[in-house]
Design an enzyme around this catalytic site. Structure first.
Site, PDB file in Angstrom:
ATOM      1  N   ARG A   1       0.856  -1.199   0.000  1.00 34.63           N
ATOM      2  CA  ARG A   1       0.000   0.000   0.000  1.00 34.63           C
ATOM      3  C   ARG A   1       0.888   1.244   0.000  1.00 34.63           C
ATOM      4  O   ARG A   1       0.646   2.201  -0.716  1.00 34.63           O
ATOM      5  CB  ARG A   1      -0.950   0.005   1.216  1.00 34.63           C
TER       6      ARG A   1
ATOM      7  N   LYS B   1      -9.036   7.052 -18.954  1.00 36.30           N
ATOM      8  CA  LYS B   1      -9.346   7.592 -20.270  1.00 36.30           C
ATOM      9  C   LYS B   1      -8.106   7.511 -21.187  1.00 36.30           C
ATOM     10  O   LYS B   1      -7.625   6.440 -21.437  1.00 36.30           O
ATOM     11  CB  LYS B   1      -9.882   9.017 -20.103  1.00 36.30           C
TER      12      LYS B   1
ATOM     13  N   ASP C   1      -8.107  19.396 -13.875  1.00 36.74           N
ATOM     14  CA  ASP C   1      -8.386  18.031 -14.317  1.00 36.74           C
ATOM     15  C   ASP C   1      -8.037  17.981 -15.804  1.00 36.74           C
ATOM     16  O   ASP C   1      -8.721  18.573 -16.632  1.00 36.74           O
ATOM     17  CB  ASP C   1      -9.870  17.701 -14.069  1.00 36.74           C
TER      18      ASP C   1
ATOM     19  N   TYR D   1     -17.159  17.351 -14.526  1.00 36.74           N
ATOM     20  CA  TYR D   1     -17.640  15.970 -14.663  1.00 36.74           C
ATOM     21  C   TYR D   1     -18.646  15.713 -13.536  1.00 36.74           C
ATOM     22  O   TYR D   1     -18.411  16.083 -12.367  1.00 36.74           O
ATOM     23  CB  TYR D   1     -16.434  15.023 -14.562  1.00 36.74           C
TER      24      TYR D   1
HETATM   25  C1  LIG Z   1     -12.956  14.714 -16.622  1.00 37.31           C
HETATM   26  C2  LIG Z   1     -13.107  13.541 -15.697  1.00 37.31           C
HETATM   27  N1  LIG Z   1     -12.551  13.605 -14.477  1.00 37.31           N
HETATM   28  C3  LIG Z   1     -12.669  12.583 -13.607  1.00 37.31           C
HETATM   29  C4  LIG Z   1     -13.382  11.440 -13.920  1.00 37.31           C
HETATM   30  C5  LIG Z   1     -13.501  10.331 -12.916  1.00 37.31           C
HETATM   31  O1  LIG Z   1     -12.626   9.299 -13.215  1.00 37.31           O
HETATM   32  P1  LIG Z   1     -12.848   7.765 -12.847  1.00 37.31           P
HETATM   33  O2  LIG Z   1     -14.074   7.306 -13.589  1.00 37.31           O
HETATM   34  O3  LIG Z   1     -11.590   7.100 -13.289  1.00 37.31           O
HETATM   35  O4  LIG Z   1     -13.057   7.687 -11.371  1.00 37.31           O
HETATM   36  C6  LIG Z   1     -13.963  11.337 -15.182  1.00 37.31           C
HETATM   37  C7  LIG Z   1     -14.720  10.126 -15.531  1.00 37.31           C
HETATM   38  O5  LIG Z   1     -15.426  10.063 -16.506  1.00 37.31           O
HETATM   39  C8  LIG Z   1     -13.823  12.414 -16.093  1.00 37.31           C
HETATM   40  O6  LIG Z   1     -14.382  12.381 -17.315  1.00 37.31           O
END
Ligand SMILES: Cc1ncc(COP(=O)(O)O)c(C=O)c1O
Length: 379
Positions: free
Chosen positions: A46, A195, A170, A98
Site C-alpha cells: 500500500r 481515459k 483536471d 464531470y
Molecule cells: C474529466 C473527468 N474527471 C474525472 C473522472 C472520474 O474518473 P474515474 O471514472 O476514473 O473515477 C472522469 C470520468 O469520466 C472524467 O471524465
C-alpha cells in the site's frame, strides 16, 4: 528528450534483476527485509510498489511535474486532493465539472464541512467574484465535458498565485500530450487515467501530479493513510498504454477534427461543440493553450427523440459512458455522465436532452463518418 521518447522510457529502465525490458507486475503485498530497518526501498505494497512507482515516475515526467501519485480511480485521485484541506475551507469550482466530481463535492465533501461555489471559469471576473476569505483552491476542467468550454489556465494560475490560492486542473480530456497545466502555472494536475492515459478501455485509475514538495509529502501520506492506491496490474496497463499516447492522441485529434467538420455541415445537426472549429467561441485560446484539439465532440440534435434515434441507430460507435479509448464511444450526457447534475444546472450549462457526445476513437475515420451518417438519417 521528446514527449514520445519520455513516454516509452522514463521510469521503465530494464528490470535490474532479470533484464526484462518491460517493468514487471510486482504482484505482491509485502517485501522481505534483510534485517530490521534494512530493505530495498519497499516494505508494504500500500505504501509503495515498484510497478506503481514506475508509473508514477513516468506520469510526473509527462506532466512536467516532480511528483506523481497513482490512485484506484480518477475520483479517488480527486478525493485525495480534497483531503489536503480542512472543514471550513472554501473552493471555487468550474460550473461544468464531470458529474462525478460535482457529486463528490456536493454529496460527500459538503457533509465534512468543505464549501463550494461554482463559477463560469472561462470568465476570470466570475472566478474573482466567487472567491471568499476562506477560499483555498480553484478547481477546473478545460475543455469541459461535454460542452467544451475552455478556461485560460495561465491567466487563472496568475490570479490564483496573486491571491495565495492553489489551482488544480483536471487534465483528463487533453492528456499531457496536448496540454500541460503545470507548465502554465497550475499547482496540481489530476487525471482519470481510465481515459486517454490508459487508452484501451481496460482499467480504471487516477493520478495526481504536482511540483510542491510539502504538498507532495502530504499527498503521499494521504495515499498511504487512506489507502485508495492503484494496484500493480492496473499500473502496468497504464504504463503499457502510455507508450502509445503520442501516436494515439495524434490520431484521436485527426479523427475528432474530421468528425467535427462532418457534423458541422450536416443538415440534421444544429450545433457542434469542438474547440478545433473556428466557430468555437474560444478557438484562439484553444490554439494557444493546447497542442491539439483532441477527440471529444458534442453535437445538438434538437430533442430527446432525435438523440435517442441516433444513439439507437449507430452500429460501429458503441453506446457507452467513458472516453479516451481506441474505440469510438457515443453517449447521452443528460441521462448518462451528467445524470447526477440537477436538471436546472444542466439546462444552464447547455446540456440539453438533445445533446450527444462522441469520444472519437482511432478507427478509420471514413467508417465512423459512414456510421454517423446512416444514424443521422433516422432523425
Ligand atoms: C474529466 C473527468 N474527471 C474525472 C473522472 C472520474 O474518473 P474515474 O471514472 O476514473 O473515477 C472522469 C470520468 O469520466 C472524467 O471524465
Amino acid at each position: 528528450m521528446g514527449f514520445a521518447t519520455q513516454a516509452i522510457h522514463v521510469g521503465q529502465e530494464p528490470d535490474p534483476a532479470t533484464g526484462a525490458i518491460i517493468v514487471p507486475i510486482y504482484q505482491t503485498s509485502t517485501f522481505v527485509q534483510e534485517e530490521v530497518g534494512k530493505h530495498k526501498g519497499f516494505e508494504y505494497a500500500r505504501t509503495g510498489n515498484p510497478t506503481r512507482a514506475a508509473l508514477e515516475r513516468n506520469l510526473a515526467c509527462l506532466e512536467s511535474g516532480r511528483f506523481a501519485f497513482a490512485f484506484a480511480s480518477g475520483m479517488a485521485a480527486i478525493n485525495a486532493v480534497m483531503s489536503l484541506f480542512k472543514s471550513g475551507d472554501h473552493f471555487v469550482a468550474g460550473h461544468n465539472l464531470y458529474g462525478g466530481t460535482f457529486r463528490l463535492f456536493e454529496r460527500v465533501l459538503r457533509d465534512f464541512g468543505l464549501k463550494f461555489s461554482y463559477a463560469n471559469t472561462t470568465r476570470l471576473e466570475e472566478v474573482e467574484k466567487a472567491v471568499q476569505p476562506s477560499t483555498r483552491l480553484i478547481f477546473i476542467e478545460t475543455p469541459t465535458n461535454p460542452v467544451m468550454e475552455i478556461t485560460d489556465i495561465a491567466e487563472t494560475a496568475r490570479f490564483a498565485r496573486q491571491k495565495g490560492l492553489l489551482l488544480a486542473v483536471d487534465n483528463t480530456f487533453m492528456s499531457p500530450y496536448f496540454q500541460r497545466p503545470l507548465e502554465l502555472g497550475a499547482h496540481i494536475v489530476v487525471h482519470s487515467t481510465t481515459k486517454y492515459l490508459n487508452g484501451h478501455s481496460d482499467g480504471v485509475g487516477g493520478a495526481v501530479i504536482l511540483n510542491d514538495q510539502a504538498l507532495a509529502e502530504r499527498l503521499k501520506f494521504l495515499q498511504n493513510a487512506a489507502g485508495a492506491i492503484l494496484g500493480p496490474f492496473d499500473s502496468w496497463l497504464i504504463l503499457r498504454g502510455v507508450k502509445t499516447l503520442a501516436v494515439r492522441m495524434r490520431q484521436h485529434n485527426e479523427n475528432g477534427m474530421a468528425l467535427a467538420q462532418f457534423l458541422a455541415q450536416h443538415p440534421k445537426v444544429r450545433r457542434v461543440y469542438y474547440p478545433g472549429l473556428p466557430s468555437h467561441p474560444q478557438f484562439e485560446l484553444a490554439k494557444r493553450q493546447m497542442g491539439g484539439f483532441g477527440g471529444m465532440i458534442s453535437f445538438e440534435t434538437g430533442s430527446l427523440e432525435n438523440a435517442k434515434a441516433v444513439l439507437k441507430s449507430v452500429r460501429l460507435c458503441s453506446l457507452a459512458e467513458s472516453l479516451g479509448g481506441v474505440e469510438t464511444l457515443i453517449s447521452h450526457p443528460a441521462t448518462m455522465t451528467h445524470a447526477s447534475v440537477p436538471a436546472e444546472d444542466r439546462a444552464r450549462i447547455g446540456i440539453t436532452d438533445g445533446l450527444v457526445r462522441i469520444s472519437a476513437g482511432i478507427e478509420d475515420v471514413e467508417d465512423l463518418i459512414a456510421d454517423l451518417d446512416q444514424a443521422l438519417r433516422k432523425i
